[in-house]
Design an enzyme around this catalytic site. Structure first.
Site, PDB file in Angstrom:
ATOM      1  N   HIS A 159       0.835  -1.205   0.000  1.00 21.80           N
ATOM      2  CA  HIS A 159       0.000   0.000   0.000  1.00 21.80           C
ATOM      3  C   HIS A 159       0.865   1.249   0.000  1.00 21.80           C
ATOM      4  O   HIS A 159       1.487   1.589   1.005  1.00 21.80           O
ATOM      5  CB  HIS A 159      -0.928  -0.027   1.230  1.00 21.80           C
ATOM      6  CG  HIS A 159      -1.909   1.084   1.245  1.00 21.80           C
ATOM      7  ND1 HIS A 159      -2.194   1.819   2.360  1.00 21.80           N
ATOM      8  CD2 HIS A 159      -2.665   1.618   0.248  1.00 21.80           C
ATOM      9  CE1 HIS A 159      -3.084   2.746   2.060  1.00 21.80           C
ATOM     10  NE2 HIS A 159      -3.381   2.643   0.789  1.00 21.80           N
ATOM     11  N   ASN A 192      -5.158   4.516   6.899  1.00 25.20           N
ATOM     12  CA  ASN A 192      -6.529   4.885   6.524  1.00 25.20           C
ATOM     13  C   ASN A 192      -7.527   4.649   7.645  1.00 25.20           C
ATOM     14  O   ASN A 192      -8.542   5.330   7.731  1.00 25.20           O
ATOM     15  CB  ASN A 192      -6.954   4.153   5.249  1.00 25.20           C
ATOM     16  CG  ASN A 192      -6.340   4.821   4.032  1.00 25.20           C
ATOM     17  OD1 ASN A 192      -6.240   6.042   3.984  1.00 25.20           O
ATOM     18  ND2 ASN A 192      -5.890   4.041   3.081  1.00 25.20           N
TER      19      ASN A 192
HETATM   20  N1  LIG Z   1      -6.201   7.773  -4.261  1.00 21.90           N
HETATM   21  C1  LIG Z   1      -5.432   7.581  -3.224  1.00 21.90           C
HETATM   22  O1  LIG Z   1      -5.036   8.517  -2.526  1.00 21.90           O
HETATM   23  C2  LIG Z   1      -4.998   6.174  -2.876  1.00 21.90           C
HETATM   24  C3  LIG Z   1      -3.928   5.997  -1.984  1.00 21.90           C
HETATM   25  C4  LIG Z   1      -3.482   4.718  -1.706  1.00 21.90           C
HETATM   26  C5  LIG Z   1      -4.121   3.634  -2.278  1.00 21.90           C
HETATM   27  N2  LIG Z   1      -5.176   3.838  -3.130  1.00 21.90           N
HETATM   28  C6  LIG Z   1      -5.789   2.638  -3.726  1.00 21.90           C
HETATM   29  O2  LIG Z   1      -5.265   2.491  -5.038  1.00 21.90           O
HETATM   30  C7  LIG Z   1      -6.258   1.881  -5.874  1.00 21.90           C
HETATM   31  C8  LIG Z   1      -6.478   2.784  -7.070  1.00 21.90           C
HETATM   32  O3  LIG Z   1      -6.985   4.027  -6.630  1.00 21.90           O
HETATM   33  P1  LIG Z   1      -6.800   5.357  -7.487  1.00 21.90           P
HETATM   34  O4  LIG Z   1      -7.133   6.466  -6.567  1.00 21.90           O
HETATM   35  O5  LIG Z   1      -5.484   5.325  -8.193  1.00 21.90           O
HETATM   36  O6  LIG Z   1      -7.982   5.175  -8.544  1.00 21.90           O
HETATM   37  P2  LIG Z   1      -8.165   5.892  -9.972  1.00 21.90           P
HETATM   38  O7  LIG Z   1      -9.603   5.860 -10.256  1.00 21.90           O
HETATM   39  O8  LIG Z   1      -7.450   7.195 -10.002  1.00 21.90           O
HETATM   40  O9  LIG Z   1      -7.377   4.901 -10.962  1.00 21.90           O
HETATM   41  C9  LIG Z   1      -7.787   3.594 -11.245  1.00 21.90           C
HETATM   42  C10 LIG Z   1      -7.289   3.235 -12.646  1.00 21.90           C
HETATM   43  O10 LIG Z   1      -7.528   1.857 -12.877  1.00 21.90           O
HETATM   44  C11 LIG Z   1      -7.900   1.723 -14.243  1.00 21.90           C
HETATM   45  N3  LIG Z   1      -8.606   0.443 -14.390  1.00 21.90           N
HETATM   46  C12 LIG Z   1      -9.875   0.121 -14.041  1.00 21.90           C
HETATM   47  N4  LIG Z   1     -10.112  -1.174 -14.311  1.00 21.90           N
HETATM   48  C13 LIG Z   1      -8.976  -1.684 -14.854  1.00 21.90           C
HETATM   49  C14 LIG Z   1      -8.594  -2.971 -15.344  1.00 21.90           C
HETATM   50  N5  LIG Z   1      -9.437  -3.979 -15.297  1.00 21.90           N
HETATM   51  N6  LIG Z   1      -7.340  -3.112 -15.829  1.00 21.90           N
HETATM   52  C15 LIG Z   1      -6.470  -2.099 -15.867  1.00 21.90           C
HETATM   53  N7  LIG Z   1      -6.771  -0.863 -15.425  1.00 21.90           N
HETATM   54  C16 LIG Z   1      -8.004  -0.666 -14.911  1.00 21.90           C
HETATM   55  C17 LIG Z   1      -8.765   2.936 -14.520  1.00 21.90           C
HETATM   56  O11 LIG Z   1      -8.816   3.200 -15.911  1.00 21.90           O
HETATM   57  C18 LIG Z   1      -7.999   4.025 -13.743  1.00 21.90           C
HETATM   58  O12 LIG Z   1      -7.015   4.659 -14.532  1.00 21.90           O
HETATM   59  C19 LIG Z   1      -7.496   1.693  -5.011  1.00 21.90           C
HETATM   60  O13 LIG Z   1      -7.487   0.377  -4.508  1.00 21.90           O
HETATM   61  C20 LIG Z   1      -7.287   2.702  -3.904  1.00 21.90           C
HETATM   62  O14 LIG Z   1      -7.949   2.359  -2.711  1.00 21.90           O
HETATM   63  C21 LIG Z   1      -5.599   5.073  -3.459  1.00 21.90           C
END
Ligand SMILES: NC(=O)c1ccc[n+]([C@@H]2O[C@H](COP(=O)([O-])OP(=O)(O)OC[C@H]3O[C@@H](n4cnc5c(N)ncnc54)[C@H](O)[C@@H]3O)[C@@H](O)[C@H]2O)c1
Length: 486
Positions: free
Chosen positions: A140, A190
């Protein structure tokens, strides 16, 4: 195990940054997106982020080309067949992740480690969907991945111990600090951060204070790198909403139920920075009402537990007159201001002042405070060199109401045996860029002050989670000022 070729699936807010982190450390990266359009967006993220680093002189142009040259972008998962590790960063929805991991299990070599960047979902459930649950972990990262130094490494009851230590070593190679934890919704950061962000949205909905004022209070009063609403916009409101939902499902704690405001914004497609608008991005803040500055009186004293920090002297030095029949009565506040106001001949003139740090004055309007008095108090404290944070007369006002429950949650987390004091402090400093971890903050504020503040919050809101953690209470009773370190 040596990791040299890494796959990153999903190149959104997090995935693009994670791909950059691996490539900066010299690993070869295959970045996979859902379709050509999303892939182009992912490429855009990578180019902008490394471009900014170059503009700031943190990367030489040649280095940038080398980093980008190590990353291959594709829309085909099948291209991951030869990698040593896959990090998944697709949306926070369990069904999507399970279906992806089943497919990765089919595509990748049996020894490939499969990691999820989930913020809250069960790593155990994701692992169980594969034929290699012992080689599935949480890895993470924090937002923005190239900047934040923490990686939470999440092992489950079935993860092979060698895998957790290999991923921990890899995090070190990436220049990150790893904190290894078990599989509980929200892990360390978180679990502590999101309820605080959610509570900020609840306070705003209750009308205790406005968006900009809450953000300013937490930034300037507590020294956090950004206020809760700016941070929610950075995280993405959809991601924050999903994480809150998962926390609530595990804990059934009302405070973990996503605020209705969050749901409304997500449904409206206002997701924060990634869509250009969330809590911010709308019309600029309204101009405040103009005040008629007149005379003032500062009442209350350090003896009440309130802080004045020379407010009266500062105002006099700025040329204002104190008076026995003042236009505004500034009451140094540590408890309901209304109790003091009702004793005045004209309660409409009283405004509570609660100093937070050396830059912020929470200005407390009661149900009886006049608009004129509130506006005059605001302008007076500005002239005294402080940032005013107007708020309602509610227990904890803004800062203590947001900060103390977070500190209490950290004590409960430690007391439950989930993580050590050192790990919790390090996780909040390195994962969120906080100036101090929760235990360091507790000790600098004084345990008794936080315990008493929590009692007041509990008495007002009757929220069970605001009741002081038994460990905190006992340390105060025992007159111990520090937490027991290992
Ligand atoms: N946003 C944050 O601050 C944060 C911090 C740490 C962890 N996370 C975790 O990271 C993960 C992603 O979050 P995010 O904020 O980057 O989301 P986001 O919506 O910005 O990005 C997700 C990406 O995944 C792509 N995607 C969707 N389905 C897909 C597939 N089947 N194959 C390939 N690509 C695919 C989408 O096109 C998108 O670009 C989540 O699990 C979230 O909880 C987020």
């Amino acid at each position: 195990m040596a990791f040299e070729r890494v796959g990153v699936v999903g190149l959104g807010t997090m995935g693009a940054g994670i791909a950059e982190v691996f490539a900066r450390a010299g690993l070869r990266v295959i970045g996979v997106e859902a379709d050509a359009e999303a892939l182009a967006r992912g490429r855009g993220h990578l180019e902008r982020s490394t471009g900014k680093a170059m503009d700031r002189g943190k990367l030489a142009p040649g280095q940038r080309d080398e980093i980008l040259g190590r990353i291959t972008l594709t829309t085909s998962r099948e291209d991951l067949r030869d990698v040593d590790l896959v990090v998944e960063a697709i949306p926070e929805i369990l069904d999507y992740k399970i279906s992806l991991f089943k497919d990765l299990d089919r595509i990748c070599e049996p020894e490939t480690v499969l990691a999820t960047n989930t913020s809250s979902l069960s790593v155990t459930a994701i692992a169980a969907a594969t034929g290699r649950p012992d080689r599935v972990v949480g890895m993470h990262f924090f937002n923005p991945a190239p900047v934040m130094r923490l990686v939470e490494v999440v092992g489950t009851v079935v993860t092979a111990p060698g895998v957790v230590s290999d991923i921990t070593a890899l995090a070190g190679r990436l220049g990150k600090t790893a904190v290894a934890v078990g599989d509980r919704a929200g892990f360390v950061v978180n679990r502590l951060l999101l309820p605080y962000l959610n509570q900020a949205a609840v306070l705003m909905e209750l009308g205790v204070a406005g968006r900009d004022d809450i953000d300013a209070a937490m930034r300037l009063g507590v020294g956090l790198p950004m206020g809760p609403f700016a941070l929610l916009d950075l995280i993405g409101l959809d991601t924050a909403y999903e994480v809150m939902g998962v926390l609530f499902d595990e804990t059934r704690d009302r405070r973990h139920a996503p605020s209705p405001l969050l749901r409304e914004l997500v449904t409206a497609g206002l997701l924060g920075r990634k869509t250009g608008r969330g809590f911010y991005g709308d019309s600029p803040p309204k101009e405040p009402v103009k005040s008629r500055l007149g005379t003032f009186e500062v009442v209350g004293s350090e003896g009440d537990g309130a802080r004045g920090d020379g407010l009266e002297e500062r105002l006099r030095a700025a040329g204002f007159k104190s008076s026995g029949d003042p236009d505004v009565v500034l009451r140094l506040a540590d408890r309901p201001v209304i109790e003091h106001a009702v004793r005045l001949p004209d309660p409409a003139r009283m405004v509570g002042v609660h100093l937070v740090g050396d830059q912020v004055a929470e200005l407390v309007s009661t149900a009886l405070t006049s608009e004129d008095a509130a506006a005059a108090a605001r302008d007076l404290v500005k002239i005294a060199g402080l940032t005013p944070v107007p708020c309602k007369d509610r227990a904890g006002f803004v800062v203590d109401a947001l900060l103390f429950p977070y500190l209490n949650d950290a004590v409960r987390m430690y007391d439950s045996g989930y993580a050590s004091i050192e790990d919790i402090d390090a996780a909040m400093r390195l994962g969120c860029g906080y100036p101090a971890g929760p235990f360091e903050m507790l000790e600098s504020f004084g345990l008794a002050r936080v315990r008493d503040g929590l009692r007041a919050l509990y008495a007002e809101y009757r929220e069970p989670a605001f009741a002081p953690a038994p460990l905190l209470d006992q340390l105060v009773i025992a007159e111990v000022s520090e937490f027991p370190r290992r």
